[in-house]
Scaffold this active site. Structure first.
Site, PDB file in Angstrom:
ATOM      1  N   ARG A 158       0.825  -1.215   0.000  1.00 14.02           N
ATOM      2  CA  ARG A 158       0.000   0.000   0.000  1.00 14.02           C
ATOM      3  C   ARG A 158       0.855   1.259   0.000  1.00 14.02           C
ATOM      4  O   ARG A 158       0.417   2.325  -0.390  1.00 14.02           O
ATOM      5  CB  ARG A 158      -0.983  -0.018   1.186  1.00 14.02           C
ATOM      6  CG  ARG A 158      -1.952   1.135   1.158  1.00 14.02           C
ATOM      7  CD  ARG A 158      -3.209   1.006   2.024  1.00 14.02           C
ATOM      8  NE  ARG A 158      -3.220  -0.034   3.019  1.00 14.02           N
ATOM      9  CZ  ARG A 158      -2.683   0.070   4.240  1.00 14.02           C
ATOM     10  NH1 ARG A 158      -2.103   1.199   4.622  1.00 14.02           N
ATOM     11  NH2 ARG A 158      -2.723  -0.948   5.077  1.00 14.02           N
ATOM     12  N   TYR A 163     -14.398  19.190 -14.909  1.00 11.99           N
ATOM     13  CA  TYR A 163     -14.900  17.832 -14.917  1.00 11.99           C
ATOM     14  C   TYR A 163     -15.973  17.717 -13.839  1.00 11.99           C
ATOM     15  O   TYR A 163     -15.735  18.083 -12.683  1.00 11.99           O
ATOM     16  CB  TYR A 163     -13.731  16.866 -14.663  1.00 11.99           C
ATOM     17  CG  TYR A 163     -14.131  15.419 -14.710  1.00 11.99           C
ATOM     18  CD1 TYR A 163     -14.630  14.866 -15.889  1.00 11.99           C
ATOM     19  CD2 TYR A 163     -14.028  14.612 -13.594  1.00 11.99           C
ATOM     20  CE1 TYR A 163     -14.999  13.545 -15.940  1.00 11.99           C
ATOM     21  CE2 TYR A 163     -14.402  13.283 -13.645  1.00 11.99           C
ATOM     22  CZ  TYR A 163     -14.891  12.757 -14.820  1.00 11.99           C
ATOM     23  OH  TYR A 163     -15.278  11.446 -14.852  1.00 11.99           O
ATOM     24  N   ASP A 173      -5.539  21.100 -13.277  1.00 13.61           N
ATOM     25  CA  ASP A 173      -5.819  19.801 -13.887  1.00 13.61           C
ATOM     26  C   ASP A 173      -5.495  19.969 -15.376  1.00 13.61           C
ATOM     27  O   ASP A 173      -6.244  20.611 -16.107  1.00 13.61           O
ATOM     28  CB  ASP A 173      -7.292  19.434 -13.655  1.00 13.61           C
ATOM     29  CG  ASP A 173      -7.698  18.134 -14.350  1.00 13.61           C
ATOM     30  OD1 ASP A 173      -6.974  17.681 -15.257  1.00 13.61           O
ATOM     31  OD2 ASP A 173      -8.762  17.577 -13.994  1.00 13.61           O
ATOM     32  N   LYS A 211      -6.164   9.112 -19.645  1.00 12.53           N
ATOM     33  CA  LYS A 211      -6.393   9.748 -20.936  1.00 12.53           C
ATOM     34  C   LYS A 211      -5.097   9.681 -21.774  1.00 12.53           C
ATOM     35  O   LYS A 211      -4.659   8.605 -22.097  1.00 12.53           O
ATOM     36  CB  LYS A 211      -6.882  11.170 -20.710  1.00 12.53           C
ATOM     37  CG  LYS A 211      -8.019  11.281 -19.646  1.00 12.53           C
ATOM     38  CD  LYS A 211      -9.310  10.611 -20.042  1.00 12.53           C
ATOM     39  CE  LYS A 211     -10.313  10.516 -18.902  1.00 12.53           C
ATOM     40  NZ  LYS A 211     -10.654  11.766 -18.218  1.00 12.53           N
TER      41      LYS A 211
END
Ligand SMILES: *Cc1c(COP(=O)(O)O)cnc(C)c1O
Length: 408
Positions: free
Chosen positions: A73, A126, A198, A223
């Protein structure tokens, strides 16, 4: 067009000579020159945990903070390679990789904000980022202000002593507005407030926000960075110091990738620059074609001279990407859908930035559940189409769109 500023040399890309361009960084940065088993590729380390030869080694690791793994983790050797590569591409000193772009957004905001803090957002963004702030951060006492995209006076007016972060996309999704990073950063500095961009739609190939002084750059690596529509990932790039608490919280939240996933991301990044060149070329050519077609009412694309921030885009971007939003003239949602249903190459689906072109009608795809007034408030028109140009041949994409628009 002026080239984007070169990424600064970072401690991360020691395997790459200083001053290398984006393609060299995409191929080599972050990787050891000689790897396990003398393989040219990095191994996929499928390990949930890591072992210590004896107790002394464990004590040394803890006390001296030795660079090795402990538990899955908190990190994986392959993940660190991709993080170094992404940091080098964006000119940061560190990058923290997440399971998705949204996990990166949530991870950063949760690490940086306390109850009573405030965030100022440009409103074109977004829709899930907006939803997280308005619906969820509010439950923890964080206040979100949304101001009109690119209205710098409104952004500055929304700042008060509790403001901790200014957030924007650039270009924005789906309206492709381009933020003037100099103004954005100047506002943050005047008020001692950190900034987040972003840059998913631009990628580090087209824009370098850190060179302008932006504190955090976020990408949905799902993306263009991964680029093949076959995985989800997200990343925050910035300074090692600022990202230290972000990385520690990721280790608690556990929003991490599986080893095969970041291997695929690393592999996708090898062709990053080549893909971006074709995405930019297709985006520009298709936008120009659409702008000249009699059935098109409007085209949103920063590479077109009529775009409201075209000059800023020319000054700050290497290219304008593959995403184009446009309006079909005199069309209700059904006639708009007819255009989408008539194309043969782009597939109908959400997302963007992959080698396959994708097409969608935002009013049906992502904003379907909103009331018409809400859609209008976010500038989502019924006759709006969002097209993500892939890396197909430019002439084939244009011919396909022409036949779809000429069929009526
Ligand atoms: C897709 C996208 C996100 C979310 O990324 P995921 O990887 O889907 O979680 C965030 N910002 C922008 C601009 C995006 O296009």
């Amino acid at each position: 067009m002026a080239p984007s500023p070169k990424p600064a040399e970072t401690a991360c890309d020691s395997a790459v000579p200083a001053g290398c361009g984006p393609s060299t960084l995409a191929v080599h940065a972050g990787e050891a020159r000689q790897k396990m088993g003398d393989s040219i590729t990095d191994p996929i380390v499928c390990a949930a945990t890591y072992t210590f030869p004896n107790t002394q080694a464990l004590v040394d690791y803890v006390e001296q903070e030795l660079p090795r793994e402990e538990y899955g983790r908190y990190g994986n050797p392959g993940e660190r390679v991709v993080e170094r590569k992404l940091a080098a591409l964006d000119g940061g000193t560190d990058a923290v990789l997440y399971a998705t772009g949204m996990a990166a957004m949530v991870g950063l905001l949760m690490a940086k904000l306390n109850a009573g803090d405030e965030v100022v957002f440009f409103d074109e963004c977004y829709h899930r980022s907006r939803e997280f702030c308005v619906k969820h951060l509010s439950r923890f006492g964080v206040v979100t202000h949304q101001v009109k995209a690119c209205d710098y006076a409104a952004m500055e007016a929304a700042i008060n002593p509790r403001t901790r972060l200014l957030v924007s996309e650039s270009p924005t999704n789906p309206h492709l507005s381009v933020v003037d990073l100099e103004q954005f950063v100047a506002i943050g500095r005047r008020h001692n407030v950190e900034t987040l961009i972003d840059a998913t739609l631009a990628t580090p190939y087209n824009i370098q926000p850190i060179a302008y002084g932006v504190d955090y750059v976020l990408h949905s690596a799902t993306k263009y960075l991964a680029g093949h529509n076959d995985l989800l990932a997200g990343v925050i790039v910035g300074s090692q110091e600022a990202l230290d608490p972000v990385r520690k919280l990721r280790g608690i939240m556990g929003s991490i990738n599986a080893p095969h996933n970041f291997y695929l991301l690393q592999r996708g990044l090898k062709t990053f620059e080549l893909r971006m060149q074709r995405h930019n070329q297709n985006g520009q050519a298709v936008a120009e074609f659409l702008a000249g077609h009699p059935r098109i009412e409007h085209v949103y694309y920063p590479g077109l001279p009529g775009h409201p921030q075209h000059e800023i885009a020319r000054r700050t971007m290497r290219g304008y990407g593959g995403l184009i939003t446009f309006l079909v003239k005199d069309a209700d949602w059904r006639r708009t859908a007819d255009v989408i249903d008539a194309v043969r190459l782009p597939r109908i689906g959400p997302s963007l930035g992959g080698v396959e072109s994708l097409i969608e009608q935002p009013s049906v795809m992502s904003y379907h559940t909103l009331a018409p007034e809400e859609r209008a408030q976010f500038g989502i028109a019924d006759n709006m189409i969002r097209l993500s140009c892939g890396i197909e041949d430019t002439a084939d994409l244009i011919a396909d769109l022409r036949q779809a628009l000429d069929r009526r």
